[in-house]
Design a protein around this motif. Structure first.
Motif, PDB file in Angstrom:
ATOM      1  N   THR A  40      68.926 -72.930 -39.888  1.00 29.33           N
ATOM      2  CA  THR A  40      70.342 -73.002 -39.528  1.00 29.33           C
ATOM      3  C   THR A  40      71.077 -73.905 -40.504  1.00 29.33           C
ATOM      4  OG1 THR A  40      69.906 -74.853 -38.024  1.00 29.33           O
ATOM      5  CG2 THR A  40      69.894 -72.624 -37.070  1.00 29.33           C
ATOM      6  N   ALA A  41      72.386 -73.667 -40.618  1.00 27.20           N
ATOM      7  CA  ALA A  41      73.205 -74.474 -41.520  1.00 27.20           C
ATOM      8  C   ALA A  41      73.211 -75.925 -41.044  1.00 27.20           C
ATOM      9  CB  ALA A  41      74.622 -73.922 -41.558  1.00 27.20           C
ATOM     10  N   PRO A  42      73.251 -76.914 -41.933  1.00 32.62           N
ATOM     11  CA  PRO A  42      73.403 -76.770 -43.389  1.00 32.62           C
ATOM     12  C   PRO A  42      72.087 -76.661 -44.133  1.00 32.62           C
ATOM     13  CG  PRO A  42      73.573 -79.069 -42.808  1.00 32.62           C
ATOM     14  CD  PRO A  42      73.349 -78.331 -41.516  1.00 32.62           C
ATOM     15  N   ALA A  43      70.963 -76.557 -43.388  1.00 33.43           N
ATOM     16  CA  ALA A  43      69.656 -76.550 -44.047  1.00 33.43           C
ATOM     17  C   ALA A  43      69.062 -75.144 -44.132  1.00 33.43           C
ATOM     18  CB  ALA A  43      68.698 -77.479 -43.317  1.00 33.43           C
ATOM     19  N   GLU A  44      69.872 -74.124 -43.923  1.00 33.84           N
ATOM     20  CA  GLU A  44      69.335 -72.770 -43.960  1.00 33.84           C
ATOM     21  C   GLU A  44      68.967 -72.378 -45.389  1.00 33.84           C
ATOM     22  OE1 GLU A  44      72.508 -70.442 -42.401  1.00 33.84           O
ATOM     23  OE2 GLU A  44      73.542 -70.276 -44.327  1.00 33.84           O
ATOM     24  N   SER A  45      68.010 -71.482 -45.498  1.00 33.90           N
ATOM     25  CA  SER A  45      67.587 -70.972 -46.794  1.00 33.90           C
ATOM     26  C   SER A  45      67.558 -69.447 -46.734  1.00 33.90           C
ATOM     27  CB  SER A  45      66.209 -71.522 -47.172  1.00 33.90           C
ATOM     28  OG  SER A  45      65.239 -71.124 -46.214  1.00 33.90           O
ATOM     29  N   LEU A  46      67.339 -68.819 -47.882  1.00 30.70           N
ATOM     30  CA  LEU A  46      67.340 -67.362 -47.975  1.00 30.70           C
ATOM     31  C   LEU A  46      66.024 -66.885 -48.571  1.00 30.70           C
ATOM     32  CD1 LEU A  46      70.882 -66.785 -49.566  1.00 30.70           C
ATOM     33  CD2 LEU A  46      70.296 -66.790 -47.134  1.00 30.70           C
ATOM     34  N   ARG A  47      65.546 -65.758 -48.066  1.00 35.46           N
ATOM     35  CA  ARG A  47      64.369 -65.116 -48.645  1.00 35.46           C
ATOM     36  C   ARG A  47      64.655 -63.622 -48.774  1.00 35.46           C
ATOM     37  NH1 ARG A  47      59.518 -66.299 -45.321  1.00 35.46           N
ATOM     38  NH2 ARG A  47      59.561 -68.290 -46.426  1.00 35.46           N
ATOM     39  N   GLN A  48      64.435 -63.080 -49.942  1.00 33.96           N
ATOM     40  CA  GLN A  48      64.732 -61.666 -50.184  1.00 33.96           C
ATOM     41  C   GLN A  48      63.732 -60.774 -49.462  1.00 33.96           C
ATOM     42  OE1 GLN A  48      65.875 -59.877 -54.249  1.00 33.96           O
ATOM     43  NE2 GLN A  48      63.727 -59.331 -54.017  1.00 33.96           N
TER      44      GLN A  48
ATOM     45  N   PHE B 251      87.200 -73.281 -56.189  1.00 36.06           N
ATOM     46  CA  PHE B 251      88.128 -73.387 -55.064  1.00 36.06           C
ATOM     47  C   PHE B 251      87.801 -72.367 -53.975  1.00 36.06           C
ATOM     48  CE2 PHE B 251      90.555 -74.946 -58.744  1.00 36.06           C
ATOM     49  CZ  PHE B 251      90.885 -76.210 -58.293  1.00 36.06           C
ATOM     50  N   ASN B 252      87.200 -71.247 -54.365  1.00 32.57           N
ATOM     51  CA  ASN B 252      86.901 -70.185 -53.401  1.00 32.57           C
ATOM     52  C   ASN B 252      85.424 -70.120 -53.033  1.00 32.57           C
ATOM     53  OD1 ASN B 252      89.537 -68.944 -53.040  1.00 32.57           O
ATOM     54  ND2 ASN B 252      89.391 -68.316 -55.179  1.00 32.57           N
ATOM     55  N   LEU B 253      84.666 -71.127 -53.442  1.00 31.02           N
ATOM     56  CA  LEU B 253      83.229 -71.123 -53.160  1.00 31.02           C
ATOM     57  C   LEU B 253      82.966 -71.374 -51.674  1.00 31.02           C
ATOM     58  CD1 LEU B 253      80.361 -71.008 -54.392  1.00 31.02           C
ATOM     59  CD2 LEU B 253      80.496 -73.495 -54.654  1.00 31.02           C
ATOM     60  N   VAL B 254      82.175 -70.495 -51.057  1.00 30.79           N
ATOM     61  CA  VAL B 254      81.812 -70.626 -49.645  1.00 30.79           C
ATOM     62  C   VAL B 254      80.437 -71.270 -49.501  1.00 30.79           C
ATOM     63  CG1 VAL B 254      81.303 -69.351 -47.525  1.00 30.79           C
ATOM     64  CG2 VAL B 254      83.222 -68.647 -48.977  1.00 30.79           C
ATOM     65  N   ALA B 255      79.489 -70.810 -50.294  1.00 28.26           N
ATOM     66  CA  ALA B 255      78.122 -71.338 -50.221  1.00 28.26           C
ATOM     67  C   ALA B 255      77.400 -71.015 -51.518  1.00 28.26           C
ATOM     68  CB  ALA B 255      77.365 -70.737 -49.036  1.00 28.26           C
TER      69      ALA B 255
ATOM     70  N   GLY C  60      59.214 -63.219 -53.149  1.00 27.67           N
ATOM     71  CA  GLY C  60      58.490 -64.449 -52.852  1.00 27.67           C
ATOM     72  C   GLY C  60      59.250 -65.723 -53.164  1.00 27.67           C
ATOM     73  N   MET C  61      60.463 -65.612 -53.675  1.00 30.93           N
ATOM     74  CA  MET C  61      61.238 -66.801 -54.015  1.00 30.93           C
ATOM     75  C   MET C  61      62.169 -67.147 -52.854  1.00 30.93           C
ATOM     76  SD  MET C  61      63.800 -67.510 -57.250  1.00 30.93           S
ATOM     77  CE  MET C  61      62.548 -67.032 -58.434  1.00 30.93           C
ATOM     78  N   GLU C  62      62.203 -68.413 -52.483  1.00 28.58           N
ATOM     79  CA  GLU C  62      63.102 -68.869 -51.433  1.00 28.58           C
ATOM     80  C   GLU C  62      64.268 -69.626 -52.066  1.00 28.58           C
ATOM     81  OE1 GLU C  62      62.848 -71.073 -47.044  1.00 28.58           O
ATOM     82  OE2 GLU C  62      61.044 -70.684 -48.243  1.00 28.58           O
ATOM     83  N   LEU C  63      65.487 -69.352 -51.591  1.00 27.90           N
ATOM     84  CA  LEU C  63      66.687 -69.972 -52.128  1.00 27.90           C
ATOM     85  C   LEU C  63      67.210 -71.016 -51.152  1.00 27.90           C
ATOM     86  CD1 LEU C  63      68.584 -66.803 -53.483  1.00 27.90           C
ATOM     87  CD2 LEU C  63      66.730 -68.110 -54.541  1.00 27.90           C
ATOM     88  N   PHE C  64      67.561 -72.193 -51.672  1.00 25.81           N
ATOM     89  CA  PHE C  64      67.975 -73.320 -50.842  1.00 25.81           C
ATOM     90  C   PHE C  64      69.385 -73.767 -51.203  1.00 25.81           C
ATOM     91  CE2 PHE C  64      63.388 -73.449 -51.179  1.00 25.81           C
ATOM     92  CZ  PHE C  64      62.959 -73.764 -49.892  1.00 25.81           C
ATOM     93  N   PRO C  65      70.099 -74.396 -50.256  1.00 22.25           N
ATOM     94  CA  PRO C  65      71.382 -75.035 -50.589  1.00 22.25           C
ATOM     95  C   PRO C  65      71.150 -76.155 -51.595  1.00 22.25           C
ATOM     96  CG  PRO C  65      71.105 -74.835 -48.209  1.00 22.25           C
ATOM     97  CD  PRO C  65      69.779 -74.511 -48.822  1.00 22.25           C
ATOM     98  N   PRO C  66      72.208 -76.578 -52.316  1.00 19.25           N
ATOM     99  CA  PRO C  66      72.033 -77.607 -53.352  1.00 19.25           C
ATOM    100  C   PRO C  66      71.363 -78.881 -52.861  1.00 19.25           C
ATOM    101  CG  PRO C  66      74.216 -76.628 -53.499  1.00 19.25           C
ATOM    102  CD  PRO C  66      73.587 -76.082 -52.257  1.00 19.25           C
TER     103      PRO C  66
END
Length: 202
Positions: free
Chosen positions: A162-170, A90-94, A187-193
């Motif tokens: 950019t959202a909703p296709a944005e990803s994350l890289r450490q 219920f509190n999940l943002v992303a 080196g790992m990239e994180l993606f939305p579901p």
């Protein structure tokens, strides 16, 4: 109603557990070392025994406050329920997923700036080593920069796209994780579901 000897035995056993919990708490306070108490057991035994004795029947509830282990549990319940609610869907943002080799990462961002990070490692049969790790803490988003803070330090991710296709890289990892080949996310990239390269990887 059980015989009085049985009730007396329950009272004695419950009292011993309560005394052991009290002694454990005292030693923890004196030495500074964590020692775990046993909740509910002492209170249940003592309370049941008092309940079955006619004279003490009205006062069986005092077992809850005489057992330090149970008192600790009752005091911790609001925090436990708060954390459970704070990390509920219920509190999940992303959320974001990443996969590299046998590693699969799941990062979830919740309201009230709470995050959970879960790492799973799939190893070949017979290979020993870390298979599961996780951490929880707070997060802060500042433009294209996402900062995670936990007991193990701080990790920083760059937001790509950019959202909703944005990803994350450490860009900066938690010190305890970055120094471990198994837990390092370099080196790992994180993606939305909906953008996951392999939707079955969890």
């Amino acid at each position: 109603m059980p015989p009085l000897p049985i009730a007396a035995a329950l009272i004695v056993l419950g009292s011993l557990v309560c005394l052991a919990n009290g002694w454990t708490a005292l030693q923890r306070h004196r030495t500074g070392r964590f020692r775990s108490t046993v909740p509910l057991v002492g209170a249940a035994l003592l309370g049941t025994g008092l309940f079955f004795v006619p004279v003490t029947h009205p006062f069986c509830w005092v077992a809850l406050v005489l057992d330090y282990g149970t008192v600790e549990l009752l005091l911790a319940l609001p925090k436990v329920f708060g954390e459970f609610w704070g990390t509920s869907r219920f509190n999940l943002v992303a959320e974001y997923y990443g996969q590299a080799g046998g590693k699969t990462v799941r990062l979830r961002l919740f309201r009230r700036a709470v995050f959970t990070l879960r790492l799973r490692i799939q190893r070949p049969p017979g290979e020993c080593g870390l298979m599961d790790a996780g951490t929880i803490g707070t997060w802060q988003r500042d433009g294209a920069r996402l900062t995670l803070r936990a007991d193990g330090g701080e990790a920083i991710f760059e937001v790509l796209g950019t959202a909703p296709a944005e990803s994350l890289r450490q860009t900066v990892g938690f010190p305890a994780w970055a120094n471990s080949p198994d837990r390092s996310l370099d080196g790992m990239e994180l993606f939305p579901p909906n953008q996951r390269p392999n939707p079955r990887a969890d």
